[in-house]
Design an enzyme around this catalytic site. Structure first.
Site, PDB file in Angstrom:
ATOM      1  CG  ASP A  48     105.823 121.282  42.351  1.00 19.99           C
ATOM      2  OD1 ASP A  48     105.214 120.907  41.335  1.00 19.99           O
ATOM      3  OD2 ASP A  48     105.262 121.653  43.397  1.00 19.99           O
ATOM      4  CE  LYS A 276     142.182  87.456  40.780  1.00 20.39           C
ATOM      5  NZ  LYS A 276     143.553  87.693  41.269  1.00 20.39           N
ATOM      6  CD  GLU A 414     145.645  86.851  38.765  1.00 19.92           C
ATOM      7  OE1 GLU A 414     145.331  85.953  39.560  1.00 19.92           O
ATOM      8  OE2 GLU A 414     146.219  87.891  39.103  1.00 19.92           O
ATOM      9  CG  PHE A 634     100.014  84.497  67.416  1.00 16.52           C
ATOM     10  CD1 PHE A 634      99.794  84.461  68.786  1.00 16.52           C
ATOM     11  CD2 PHE A 634      99.876  85.710  66.765  1.00 16.52           C
ATOM     12  CE1 PHE A 634      99.450  85.603  69.491  1.00 16.52           C
ATOM     13  CE2 PHE A 634      99.534  86.862  67.455  1.00 16.52           C
ATOM     14  CZ  PHE A 634      99.322  86.809  68.812  1.00 16.52           C
ATOM     15  CG  HIS A 738      92.278  98.178  66.597  1.00 17.03           C
ATOM     16  ND1 HIS A 738      93.544  97.730  66.307  1.00 17.03           N
ATOM     17  CD2 HIS A 738      91.437  97.168  66.253  1.00 17.03           C
ATOM     18  CE1 HIS A 738      93.480  96.501  65.816  1.00 17.03           C
ATOM     19  NE2 HIS A 738      92.209  96.142  65.775  1.00 17.03           N
ATOM     20  CB  ALA A 805      99.960  88.201  57.922  1.00 21.72           C
ATOM     21  NE  ARG A 806      93.826  90.750  58.570  1.00 22.26           N
ATOM     22  CZ  ARG A 806      92.737  91.090  59.250  1.00 22.26           C
ATOM     23  NH1 ARG A 806      91.834  91.878  58.681  1.00 22.26           N
ATOM     24  NH2 ARG A 806      92.555  90.648  60.476  1.00 22.26           N
TER      25      ARG A 806
END
Length: 863
Positions: A48, A276, A414, A634, A738, A805-806
Site C-alpha cells: 500500500d 577525463k 583529453e 556431489f 521431510h 537443483a531442479r
C-alpha cells in the site's frame, strides 16, 4: 472538502470496535510531506503506497510492489484515502474484516512534489521525489485511460536517475523485506506543501570548460544527474543494506583505475560519463580536523598542496576518503597538465582545482560495495552546498557517449571516463570504469636525450622507454615536440642531475637523430601519440609534461581492451550483497530465467536462517558449474582455500576430512563456487558416532497426487505420536516432504537406522495401499516410499533453506503441521518467491532444540 470528509469511505469500510486500525485523522507534517509503504498480507500479498496530501494519505495498492527499474510499470490501484495516523500502523487486521491480514511499515520517509501536487493528482500525472529508507529518487504515478469510478488503475514508475537499477540486478521487495517502523527517518527537507516546483542542486555544477559554441554543444548533450532535491541524503540503514560495511577509516587507500578501451559502451542506460581531466589523481583523507592529501600511489602531498588543504579545511567535510582529480586551467578554462606540473613543482597551489567524483569511505562505513550512483548521491548531498572555486564536483553526463566524446575532443579535452551505474569501488584497475581518449596518451620512462640542434641549447629529443612483461626497460622512441622554453630549461637541469654512463635499456637502441646521453631511468614524461609502429615505436609523439605521481618501474605499454569484451565482463555486474564477495560470471544461467547472481542473492537473504541448520554438522555440496541441465557434482570432501567460511573437519584417520560451513559467509562463497544444494548429516562433528535425529523422506511415486502426500505425512505423524516420538516437518524443495525426529545423542548408527527401518516397514505393512518400504520406480507406482536410508552412517539430507537443483529451484522450508493443508507441493516456495516466507523463518521449529527424546522404549517395541 476537509480531511474528515475525505475519510468517509475509509470509515465506512471498517468496524473500529474490532479492527486495530486508527480512526483519528492524525497531525499533518510541519516541514515536509510524509509517505509510507505498508506491506499487507491480505487475500494476496501487496504493498500500500501512501502519500500525504491535504490532510490525508492518498493511497494506492501495488500488487507487485515498487521496482527501481524504469522499464517496470507497476499497477497501482487507487483506493480510499487513509488518515495520516495510519502511517505508523502495524498489526494484524482480524479475519473476516475488511483487509484482514498482517500489515507492516515496509518503508517510510518524505516526498517532494515536482510541480503542483494538487494539479498532478487531479490530472492523473503526479511526479515526485522520495527520501525513504528503501526508496529514493524520482518517481511518477500516472493514471491509466478508461478510469473507473470505483477503483482507478494507475501506474507506479521509477524515473531514470542515479538510483535506477535493472530488475535483473536488484529487486528491492526481495532484498529488503522487513519493517522499518523502528528506524528514524532522515531529516525532513524544508519544502512547502502548496505549489512546489522541481528542485535541483545547481551549486554542484562545475564551470564551463570553454566559453564558445563547442562548450554549449556539450551542455546540450548532457543530462546531468543533478536534479535530485536537497533531500537525497542516504540513511546509514539504507547504506548498510545496499552493501556498506561498518569499518574504521584506513590509513591508506588504493584508488580504482579505469581500463583503456577502443570505443564507448553501447548500452548508454547502464553507464554514466564524466570528463577525463588532464591532471593528477588525488585522494583526500579526512578524520575530524586531520586532513591529508595523497597521490594515486600513496605519496603524501599535503605539504605540496598547502592552499588546497586550507580550502578543503574550510568545508568542514565529514570523516571519509574523497576521491578526485586536481587540475590547473589555462586561459580558455581547459585543464593544462604542463601548468599543473609547474604549480606543483613550485608548491604554489592557489591555482589548483580539485574535482571530486567518488566517496569510497564515509563516517565509519566502507562504501566500496555500495553502487556507484548511491555513492555519488551521498557525495553530492555532503559536498553540494560547500563547493568553492577550489573544490568542485565532477559533473555527470547521461547522454549519447559518441556525441559527448566528439564534443569533448573538439574542445581540446583529453577524453571521457565511462562508469557502470551499479559498479563497486574496487582498489585496482577494473572494467567497470573505462576511459575513451581523444588521442592515445600515457606515461613513458625517460632514459636519455639527444644533442640539441638549431636554436635549442638544452636537448634535441627525449629518449623514451616502457617495461616489458619481464620487467626489462625497452626502447619506445623519442619525443622532440611540445616543449616551451621553461620546460626545456627545467627538464635539462633534472637530466643533468641523473646523468649515467651506461644505457639503461635492456638492449641498446640505434639512435639516428644524434648522439645519445643516458640518464638514470627515474623521470616520467606524459606523451600523446597517434599510434604504435610495428617495431614498437611511437608515431607523432607530443610531450605534455613530467609526472611525479607514479614510480618508473611500473610503467608499461598501456593496452587497449575492446569494449565488446568489457560489456560481458564480470566486473560490471556486481552483486548487491551484505558482504564483500566477488561473484564471477553472475549472468550464467542455472535454470530458465535464473542466473548465478540470483542464487547467490538468495543465499544472502536466508543465510541467517540456514546457518542454524548447518552449524557443526558435516555437509555435502551439490555443485552445478554448467547449470542444472549440465553435469552435477556431489562432494563430501573438497579443498577449502577459496571457500571462506567453510572448513575441513577430521573425524578419524580412516576418512578424508569432512566439510563444515562455519559462518554465513561460507554459504555465499559456496554459491560462488556453483554450489546449489547443501546436504547435512544426522550428527554433529564432535559426536561422529551418535546421531541426534532421524529423518523420514516421503518420496511420492508415479501417479501420486499432492493431496495423498499431505495425508501420508499426517499418518506418519500420528504413528510417531503413538510411540511418543516428536515430529517436525519441512518441504523437500522437490516432490515430497521431510519428517524429522530429534533424539538424544546416546545411540549408535545401527540402532537408529534399525529403528527407522522398523517404523517404515510397520507403516507400509499396515497401510499397503499408501506406502511402500522398498525403493525402486516399479515398487512406488501410485504409492509413497518412506526413505529411511538417510539414517545410515554417512548419509545426508538436504538442509532446511537449501535450494534444489531442479527446474524452478524450489526450496526446502520448515513448516508447522497446521500449515500443511495450505501448501501446494514440496516446492511450494522457490528462490524467487521466498521473500513471502522469510518473516516466518525458523519459527515453526522453535521447539526443536528442546524436543530430543529417549528412543529406548521405541526400540523395544520393534524387537
Amino acid at each position: 472538502m476537509n480531511a474528515y470528509d475525505l475519510l468517509e469511505r475509509y470509515k465506512a469500510k471498517r468496524n473500529f470496535l474490532k479492527t486495530p486500525e486508527p480512526v483519528e485523522t492524525g497531525v499533518a507534517s510541519k516541514d515536509a510531506l510524509s509517505f509510507v509503504i505498508q506491506k499487507h498480507w491480505a487475500t494476496r500479498l501487496h504493498y500500500d503506497f501512501r502519500l500525504e496530501l491535504n490532510g490525508t494519505l492518498k493511497s494506492w495498492a501495488v500488487p507487485k510492489g515498487p521496482s527501481f527499474d524504469p522499464k517496470d510499470k507497476r499497477l497501482a490501484v487507487h483506493v480510499e484515502d487513509h488518515p495520516i495516523s495510519y502511517a505508523s500502523f502495524e498489526g494484524t487486521i482480524p479475519a473476516k474484516l475488511y483487509g484482514a491480514g498482517k500489515v507492516i511499515v515496509w518503508d517510510k520517509g518524505f516526498w517532494v512534489p515536482v510541480g503542483n501536487p494538487e494539479e498532478g493528482y487531479k490530472e492523473g500525472n503526479l511526479k515526485f521525489q522520495l527520501q525513504g529508507h528503501k526508496l529514493q529518487g524520482n518517481w511518477a504515478l500516472v493514471r491509466m485511460k478508461g478510469k473507473s469510478d470505483k477503483q482507478e488503475p494507475w501506474l507506479l514508475i521509477k524515473e531514470k536517475d542515479e538510483f535506477a537499477k535493472a530488475a535483473q540486478d536488484y529487486s528491492v521487495v526481495d532484498e529488503l523485506p522487513e519493517s522499518v517502523l523502528s528506524l528514524k527517518s532522515s531529516k525532513a527537507p524544508i519544502v512547502k506543501t502548496s505549489s512546489v516546483k522541481a528542485t535541483s542542486n545547481d551549486s554542484a555544477k562545475q564551470k564551463s570548460t570553454k566559453k564558445n559554441a563547442e562548450a554549449e554543444s556539450v551542455s546540450k548533450e548532457k543530462k546531468p544527474s543533478d536534479d535530485t532535491s536537497e533531500s537525497t541524503g542516504l540513511s546509514e540503514n539504507l547504506l548498510l543494506k545496499a552493501g556498506a560495511i561498518k569499518a574504521a577509516l584506513p590509513a591508506k587507500l588504493a584508488p580504482q583505475l579505469a581500463v583503456l578501451t577502443d570505443s564507448p559502451p553501447k548500452n548508454n542506460d547502464e553507464w554514466i560519463y564524466e570528463i577525463k581531466f588532464d591532471g593528477y589523481r588525488l585522494l583526500t583523507r579526512i578524520q575530524g580536523n586531520d586532513i591529508k592529501l595523497f597521490s594515486r600511489n600513496g605519496n603524501d602531498w599535503t605539504s605540496k598542496l598547502k592552499n588546497l588543504h586550507k580550502e578543503i579545511s574550510k568545508l568542514k567535510l565529514p570523516t571519509g576518503w574523497y576521491d578526485g582529480e586536481i587540475v590547473v586551467l589555462d586561459e580558455n578554462d581547459i585543464p593544462d597538465f604542463g601548468l599543473l606540473q609547474r604549480v606543483i613543482d613550485t608548491e604554489n597551489s592557489n591555482k589548483i582545482i580539485l574535482y571530486l567524483f567518488d566517496l569510497p569511505y564515509f563516517d565509519g562505513m566502507d562504501l566500496g560495495y555500495v553502487p556507484l550512483m548511491m555513492r555519488k548521491a551521498l557525495l553530492k548531498h555532503i559536498v553540494g552546498k560547500k563547493i568553492s572555486d577550489a573544490v568542485r564536483l565532477s559533473e555527470v553526463f547521461e547522454t549519447s557517449a559518441k556525441n559527448l566524446i566528439a564534443s569533448v575532443c573538439k574542445l581540446g579535452l583529453e577524453g571521457i571516463i565511462a562508469k557502470h551505474r551499479h559498479s563497486h569501488y574496487l582498489p585496482r584497475r577494473t572494467s567497470s570504469w573505462v576511459k575513451i581518449k581523444c588521442s592515445y596518451r600515457q606515461e613513458f620512462v625517460i632514459a636519455g636525450y639527444t644533442e640539441p640542434k638549431g636554436t635549442r641549447k638544452e636537448f634535441g629529443a627525449l629518449l623514451l622507454g616502457v617495461h616489458n612483461e619481464h620487467g626489462e626497460l625497452t626502447y619506445a622512441g623519442s619525443v622532440g615536440t611540445g616543449f616551451d622554453q621553461k620546460a626545456l630549461t627545467d627538464i635539462k637541469s633534472k637530466l643533468d642531475a641523473l646523468a649515467a654512463k651506461t644505457c639503461p635499456f635492456s638492449k641498446t637502441p640505434k639512435i639516428l637523430m644524434g648522439k645519445p646521453h643516458w640518464v638514470k631511468p627515474k623521470l616520467l614524461a606524459e606523451v600523446s601519440y597517434r599510434e604504435w609502429t610495428g617495431e614498437g615505436r611511437l608515431r607523432h609523439p607530443v610531450f605534455h609534461g613530467l609526472r611525479t605521481d607514479k614510480p618508473a618501474d611500473q610503467i608499461t605499454r598501456e593496452t587497449i581492451k575492446p569494449m565488446a569484451s568489457i560489456d560481458s565482463s564480470e566486473d560490471i555486474t556486481p552483486s548487491t550483497l551484505s558482504s564483500h564477495l566477488r561473484v564471477t560470471h553472475p549472468d550464467r544461467l542455472i535454470d530458465t530465467g535464473i542466473t548465478k547472481i540470483d542464487l547467490v542473492k538468495y543465499y544472502d537473504l536466508v543465510k541467517h536462517l540456514m546457518i542454524e541448520h548447518l552449524a557443526h554438522r558435516p555437509v555435502a555440496l551439490l555443485r552445478a558449474p554448467q547449470g542444472i541441465q549440465g553435469e552435477l557434482f556431489f562432494q563430501k570432501h573438497a579443498e577449502v582455500e577459496k571457500l571462506e567460511g567453510v572448513i575441513q573437519v577430521n573425524i578419524d584417520k580412516e576418512h578424508e576430512p569432512f566439510l563444515e560451513v562455519v559462518s554465513e559467509q561460507g554459504l555465499l562463497t559456496s554459491a560462488q563456487w556453483n554450489v546449489i544444494e547443501f546436504h547435512t548429516g544426522n550428527n554433529f562433528n564432535n559426536h561422529p558416532n551418535q546421531p541426534d535425529r532421524m529423518v523420514f523422506d516421503l518420496d511420492p511415486g508415479e501417479g501420486v497426487q499432492w493431496q495423498q502426500v499431505q495425508e501420508a505425512a499426517q499418518m506418519v505423524q500420528a504413528f510417531l505420536a503413538e510411540i511418543r516420538l516428536p515430529a517436525f516437518l519441512k518441504t523437500s524443495g522437490g516432490k515430497g516432504l521431510h519428517i524429522v525426529v530429534p533424539i538424544k545423542m546416546k545411540y549408535n548408527w545401527e540402532q537408529v537406522k534399525s529403528l527407522s527401518e522398523a517404523i517404515v516397514s510397520h507403516i507400509a505393512k499396515i497401510i499397503p495401499t499408501r506406502f511402500v518400504a522398498k525403493s525402486g520406480p516399479k515398487n512406488r507406482i501410485g504409492k509413497i516410499y518412506i526413505d529411511y536410508l538417510r539414517n545410515g552412517e554417512g548419509a545426508t539430507t538436504v538442509c532446511a533453506w537449501s535450494a534444489r537443483a531442479r527446474p524452478g529451484l524450489g526450496v526446502s522450508v520448515p513448516i508447522s503441521w497446521n500449515e500443511l493443508a495450505s501448501i501446494d507441493g514440496g516446492n511450494h516456495w522457490n528462490i524467487k518467491t521466498i521473500h513471502a516466507r522469510l518473516e516466518n523463518g525458523n519459527k515453526p521449529w522453535k521447539e526443536y532444540n528442546h524436543a530430543a527424546v529417549d528412543i529406548t522404549s521405541a526400540i523395544k517395541l520393534f524387537k
